[in-house]
Design a protein around this motif. Structure first.
Motif, PDB file in Angstrom:
ATOM      1  N   ALA A 157      44.931  33.401  46.411  1.00 50.73           N
ATOM      2  CA  ALA A 157      44.163  34.651  46.517  1.00 50.73           C
ATOM      3  C   ALA A 157      43.875  35.226  45.136  1.00 50.73           C
ATOM      4  CB  ALA A 157      44.944  35.667  47.368  1.00 50.73           C
ATOM      5  N   TYR A 158      44.858  35.168  44.254  1.00 50.76           N
ATOM      6  CA  TYR A 158      44.698  35.700  42.894  1.00 50.76           C
ATOM      7  C   TYR A 158      43.622  34.914  42.144  1.00 50.76           C
ATOM      8  CZ  TYR A 158      46.183  37.004  38.095  1.00 50.76           C
ATOM      9  OH  TYR A 158      46.241  37.444  36.792  1.00 50.76           O
ATOM     10  N   VAL A 159      43.692  33.597  42.257  1.00 53.23           N
ATOM     11  CA  VAL A 159      42.697  32.748  41.576  1.00 53.23           C
ATOM     12  C   VAL A 159      41.291  33.069  42.098  1.00 53.23           C
ATOM     13  CG1 VAL A 159      41.897  30.348  41.488  1.00 53.23           C
ATOM     14  CG2 VAL A 159      44.255  30.903  40.864  1.00 53.23           C
ATOM     15  N   GLU A 160      41.163  33.301  43.385  1.00 53.85           N
ATOM     16  CA  GLU A 160      39.838  33.655  43.930  1.00 53.85           C
ATOM     17  C   GLU A 160      39.389  35.036  43.467  1.00 53.85           C
ATOM     18  OE1 GLU A 160      38.781  30.539  44.504  1.00 53.85           O
ATOM     19  OE2 GLU A 160      37.352  31.757  45.602  1.00 53.85           O
ATOM     20  N   MET A 161      40.314  35.943  43.310  1.00 56.45           N
ATOM     21  CA  MET A 161      39.939  37.257  42.764  1.00 56.45           C
ATOM     22  C   MET A 161      39.439  37.103  41.332  1.00 56.45           C
ATOM     23  SD  MET A 161      42.601  40.092  44.278  1.00 56.45           S
ATOM     24  CE  MET A 161      44.145  39.236  44.124  1.00 56.45           C
ATOM     25  N   VAL A 162      40.156  36.323  40.525  1.00 55.20           N
ATOM     26  CA  VAL A 162      39.719  36.105  39.141  1.00 55.20           C
ATOM     27  C   VAL A 162      38.352  35.421  39.129  1.00 55.20           C
ATOM     28  CG1 VAL A 162      40.234  34.927  36.966  1.00 55.20           C
ATOM     29  CG2 VAL A 162      42.081  36.034  38.243  1.00 55.20           C
ATOM     30  N   ALA A 163      38.174  34.417  39.972  1.00 52.85           N
ATOM     31  CA  ALA A 163      36.888  33.694  39.991  1.00 52.85           C
ATOM     32  C   ALA A 163      35.744  34.645  40.329  1.00 52.85           C
ATOM     33  CB  ALA A 163      36.947  32.540  40.989  1.00 52.85           C
ATOM     34  N   LYS A 164      35.986  35.546  41.254  1.00 50.77           N
ATOM     35  CA  LYS A 164      34.950  36.520  41.628  1.00 50.77           C
ATOM     36  C   LYS A 164      34.624  37.444  40.452  1.00 50.77           C
ATOM     37  CE  LYS A 164      33.274  36.979  45.214  1.00 50.77           C
ATOM     38  NZ  LYS A 164      31.972  36.415  45.682  1.00 50.77           N
ATOM     39  N   LEU A 165      35.646  37.877  39.732  1.00 50.06           N
ATOM     40  CA  LEU A 165      35.420  38.737  38.561  1.00 50.06           C
ATOM     41  C   LEU A 165      34.693  37.984  37.453  1.00 50.06           C
ATOM     42  CD1 LEU A 165      38.946  40.409  38.515  1.00 50.06           C
ATOM     43  CD2 LEU A 165      36.794  41.556  39.127  1.00 50.06           C
ATOM     44  N   LEU A 166      35.070  36.722  37.247  1.00 48.41           N
ATOM     45  CA  LEU A 166      34.397  35.920  36.215  1.00 48.41           C
ATOM     46  C   LEU A 166      32.903  35.823  36.506  1.00 48.41           C
ATOM     47  CD1 LEU A 166      36.845  32.892  35.658  1.00 48.41           C
ATOM     48  CD2 LEU A 166      36.656  34.983  34.314  1.00 48.41           C
ATOM     49  N   ALA A 167      32.584  35.768  37.788  1.00 47.30           N
ATOM     50  CA  ALA A 167      31.168  35.656  38.191  1.00 47.30           C
ATOM     51  C   ALA A 167      30.453  37.001  38.149  1.00 47.30           C
ATOM     52  CB  ALA A 167      31.088  35.055  39.597  1.00 47.30           C
ATOM     53  N   GLY A 168      31.149  38.053  37.709  1.00 39.98           N
ATOM     54  CA  GLY A 168      30.522  39.363  37.587  1.00 39.98           C
ATOM     55  C   GLY A 168      30.695  40.251  38.807  1.00 39.98           C
ATOM     56  N   GLY A 169      31.536  39.821  39.745  1.00 39.24           N
ATOM     57  CA  GLY A 169      31.790  40.637  40.933  1.00 39.24           C
ATOM     58  C   GLY A 169      32.570  41.894  40.593  1.00 39.24           C
ATOM     59  N   SER A 170      32.462  42.890  41.459  1.00 40.19           N
ATOM     60  CA  SER A 170      33.178  44.152  41.266  1.00 40.19           C
ATOM     61  C   SER A 170      34.630  43.992  41.716  1.00 40.19           C
ATOM     62  CB  SER A 170      32.519  45.233  42.127  1.00 40.19           C
ATOM     63  OG  SER A 170      32.757  44.941  43.505  1.00 40.19           O
ATOM     64  N   PRO A 171      35.487  44.951  41.350  1.00 39.19           N
ATOM     65  CA  PRO A 171      36.856  44.917  41.882  1.00 39.19           C
ATOM     66  C   PRO A 171      36.891  44.858  43.415  1.00 39.19           C
ATOM     67  CG  PRO A 171      36.760  46.440  40.047  1.00 39.19           C
ATOM     68  CD  PRO A 171      35.338  45.995  40.304  1.00 39.19           C
ATOM     69  N   ASP A 172      36.021  45.592  44.089  1.00 41.94           N
ATOM     70  CA  ASP A 172      35.985  45.525  45.558  1.00 41.94           C
ATOM     71  C   ASP A 172      35.617  44.122  46.045  1.00 41.94           C
ATOM     72  OD1 ASP A 172      36.710  48.134  45.807  1.00 41.94           O
ATOM     73  OD2 ASP A 172      34.699  48.884  46.279  1.00 41.94           O
ATOM     74  N   ASP A 173      34.637  43.511  45.361  1.00 38.67           N
ATOM     75  CA  ASP A 173      34.272  42.130  45.709  1.00 38.67           C
ATOM     76  C   ASP A 173      35.481  41.203  45.550  1.00 38.67           C
ATOM     77  OD1 ASP A 173      31.617  42.917  46.001  1.00 38.67           O
ATOM     78  OD2 ASP A 173      31.040  42.300  43.964  1.00 38.67           O
ATOM     79  N   ALA A 174      36.207  41.413  44.458  1.00 36.90           N
ATOM     80  CA  ALA A 174      37.358  40.554  44.169  1.00 36.90           C
ATOM     81  C   ALA A 174      38.443  40.734  45.228  1.00 36.90           C
ATOM     82  CB  ALA A 174      37.907  40.857  42.773  1.00 36.90           C
ATOM     83  N   VAL A 175      38.696  41.974  45.615  1.00 39.03           N
ATOM     84  CA  VAL A 175      39.696  42.233  46.654  1.00 39.03           C
ATOM     85  C   VAL A 175      39.288  41.536  47.962  1.00 39.03           C
ATOM     86  CG1 VAL A 175      40.633  44.050  48.142  1.00 39.03           C
ATOM     87  CG2 VAL A 175      40.600  44.359  45.649  1.00 39.03           C
ATOM     88  N   ARG A 176      38.012  41.643  48.299  1.00 36.78           N
ATOM     89  CA  ARG A 176      37.543  40.963  49.519  1.00 36.78           C
ATOM     90  C   ARG A 176      37.725  39.455  49.412  1.00 36.78           C
ATOM     91  NH1 ARG A 176      33.812  45.203  49.955  1.00 36.78           N
ATOM     92  NH2 ARG A 176      32.383  44.255  48.459  1.00 36.78           N
ATOM     93  N   ALA A 177      37.427  38.901  48.238  1.00 37.29           N
ATOM     94  CA  ALA A 177      37.578  37.443  48.043  1.00 37.29           C
ATOM     95  C   ALA A 177      39.037  37.031  48.194  1.00 37.29           C
ATOM     96  CB  ALA A 177      37.057  37.051  46.655  1.00 37.29           C
ATOM     97  N   GLY A 178      39.939  37.842  47.669  1.00 36.39           N
ATOM     98  CA  GLY A 178      41.360  37.535  47.805  1.00 36.39           C
ATOM     99  C   GLY A 178      41.814  37.607  49.254  1.00 36.39           C
ATOM    100  N   ARG A 179      41.374  38.643  49.944  1.00 35.47           N
ATOM    101  CA  ARG A 179      41.808  38.808  51.344  1.00 35.47           C
ATOM    102  C   ARG A 179      41.247  37.703  52.231  1.00 35.47           C
ATOM    103  NH1 ARG A 179      41.921  44.960  53.350  1.00 35.47           N
ATOM    104  NH2 ARG A 179      43.083  43.895  54.988  1.00 35.47           N
ATOM    105  N   SER A 180      40.064  37.208  51.911  1.00 33.71           N
ATOM    106  CA  SER A 180      39.497  36.145  52.744  1.00 33.71           C
ATOM    107  C   SER A 180      40.327  34.863  52.632  1.00 33.71           C
ATOM    108  CB  SER A 180      38.030  35.897  52.385  1.00 33.71           C
ATOM    109  OG  SER A 180      37.907  34.956  51.342  1.00 33.71           O
ATOM    110  N   VAL A 181      40.944  34.661  51.485  1.00 34.02           N
ATOM    111  CA  VAL A 181      41.824  33.491  51.326  1.00 34.02           C
ATOM    112  C   VAL A 181      43.036  33.629  52.249  1.00 34.02           C
ATOM    113  CG1 VAL A 181      43.344  32.251  49.736  1.00 34.02           C
ATOM    114  CG2 VAL A 181      41.124  33.086  48.937  1.00 34.02           C
ATOM    115  N   THR A 182      43.592  34.828  52.312  1.00 30.34           N
ATOM    116  CA  THR A 182      44.783  35.015  53.144  1.00 30.34           C
ATOM    117  C   THR A 182      44.469  34.816  54.626  1.00 30.34           C
ATOM    118  OG1 THR A 182      44.521  37.393  53.503  1.00 30.34           O
ATOM    119  CG2 THR A 182      45.629  36.710  51.480  1.00 30.34           C
ATOM    120  N   LEU A 183      43.228  35.135  55.010  1.00 27.68           N
ATOM    121  CA  LEU A 183      42.808  34.872  56.388  1.00 27.68           C
ATOM    122  C   LEU A 183      42.724  33.376  56.638  1.00 27.68           C
ATOM    123  CD1 LEU A 183      39.952  37.430  57.180  1.00 27.68           C
ATOM    124  CD2 LEU A 183      42.198  37.229  58.281  1.00 27.68           C
TER     125      LEU A 183
END
Ligand SMILES: [Mg+2]
Length: 327
Positions: free
Chosen positions: A184-210
């Motif tokens: 989940a953390y790696v996906e949050m970082v990847a989202k931020l690297l791509a220019g995503g917002s913190p909210d986008d990153a949180v969503r990306a992390g939570r989708s991994v846990t699902l």
């Protein structure tokens, strides 16, 4: 910050790696101190990288958090395109364990090593298989979360990142709370690297846990998004299960709280470290997200100048990004 000033991929990737290193070095000064003691010894917080702490670190010296992040960097470098990065990383971690490492006497043990890290690497040394290692279920420290960031730089697809993050964690930390937290953390970082917002990153992390069906990690991310670092630092009240003392989901919640804090990187990281306890590791994990969010320019030059592996990490960021091109 205007649109023109938004950091690009290279700047965010460098910020992420240096953010881990800087958070580790900042926090090393007050590692294991309870909040009240940090407050009395450093009333304004630790604002410069000065070393010291229970292990007597030189200013900017890597502790295990940065060293093992470096082991992942070495693993990706040594495996190159198409190699087995899990094995190459396991070997680099054994080099670290056995003293084949900068600034260490050959054969000397690391000054600071977590229990699951030692158990998992000992098992790997015995089995010779990084996929038959790990300290076992029930060991849910933050020792793999603190080192997992480089995967976000090196791999271009979500599937590859998640698979590798899980396997790299499991060399030492194979409890699902740890492996899924890393993914989940790696996906949050990847989202931020791509220019995503913190909210986008949180969503990306939570989708991994699902996808990986691990509700406790999802709850830790959701909980972290509602924590306020300035309030925690001012009151010492963290509402965390282990008070930020080394439990993987505490560190994950704190890192998400840092990510969602709108203040600049320095202010947020200083407050995370002010909580004391496992302050170097909490600082490293939060620092990685903050560096990916704000870019390397947000980390003070005076901090970077003191970091042991600043040059090496600066060279590694584009090298890891280049690996994204390989299949
Ligand atoms: Mg440490």
């Amino acid at each position: 910050m205007g649109k023109d000033a938004e950091p690009g991929l290279a700047e965010r990737a460098l910020g992420a790696l240096l953010g881990v290193h800087a958070g580790d070095a900042l926090g090393a000064t007050v590692e294991f101190m309870p909040w009240a003691e940090v407050r009395s010894v450093h009333p304004d917080g630790v604002r410069e990288i000065v070393g010291g702490g229970p292990f007597g670190w030189a200013a900017g010296h890597a502790t295990d958090d940065t060293d093992l992040t470096r082991a992942l960097i070495l693993g990706y470098r040594r495996a190159g395109a198409g190699g087995d990065v899990v094995r190459a990383t396991g070997e680099a971690m054994l080099d670290w364990l056995r003293g084949d490492w900068p600034d260490r006497e050959p054969g000397s043990r690391p000054r600071d090593i977590g229990g699951a890290t030692l158990d998992g690497l000992t098992k790997y040394g015995r089995t010779g298989d990084p996929r038959q290692a790990g300290a076992g279920r029930g060991k849910a420290g933050n020792g793999s979360l603190m080192r997992c960031l480089p995967t976000a730089l090196a791999r271009s697809t979500r599937t590859a990142r998640i698979t590798e993050a899980v396997e790299l964690s499991a060399i030492t930390h194979d409890d699902p709370r740890c492996t899924v937290a890393c993914a989940a953390y790696v996906e949050m970082v990847a989202k931020l690297l791509a220019g995503g917002s913190p909210d986008d990153a949180v969503r990306a992390g939570r989708s991994v846990t699902l996808d990986l069906e691990c509700p406790p990690v999802d709850e830790a991310i959701a909980f972290g998004a509602h924590l306020v670092p300035a309030t925690m630092a001012a009151t010492g009240q963290t509402f965390l299960a282990d008070e930020g003392g080394g439990y993987v989901l505490d560190s994950l919640s704190l890192a998400v709280a840092a990510l969602c804090d709108p203040r600049p990187l320095v202010d947020v990281l200083v407050d995370i470290v002010r909580l004391g306890m496992d302050s170097d590791t909490n600082g490293a994990i939060a620092g990685g997200l903050l560096g990916a969010r704000d870019g390397a320019a947000a980390i003070p030059a005076a901090w970077v100048a003191r970091l042991q592996f600043a040059q090496e990490f600066t060279a590694a960021a584009p090298e890891l990004l280049a690996l994204r091109e390989s299949p």
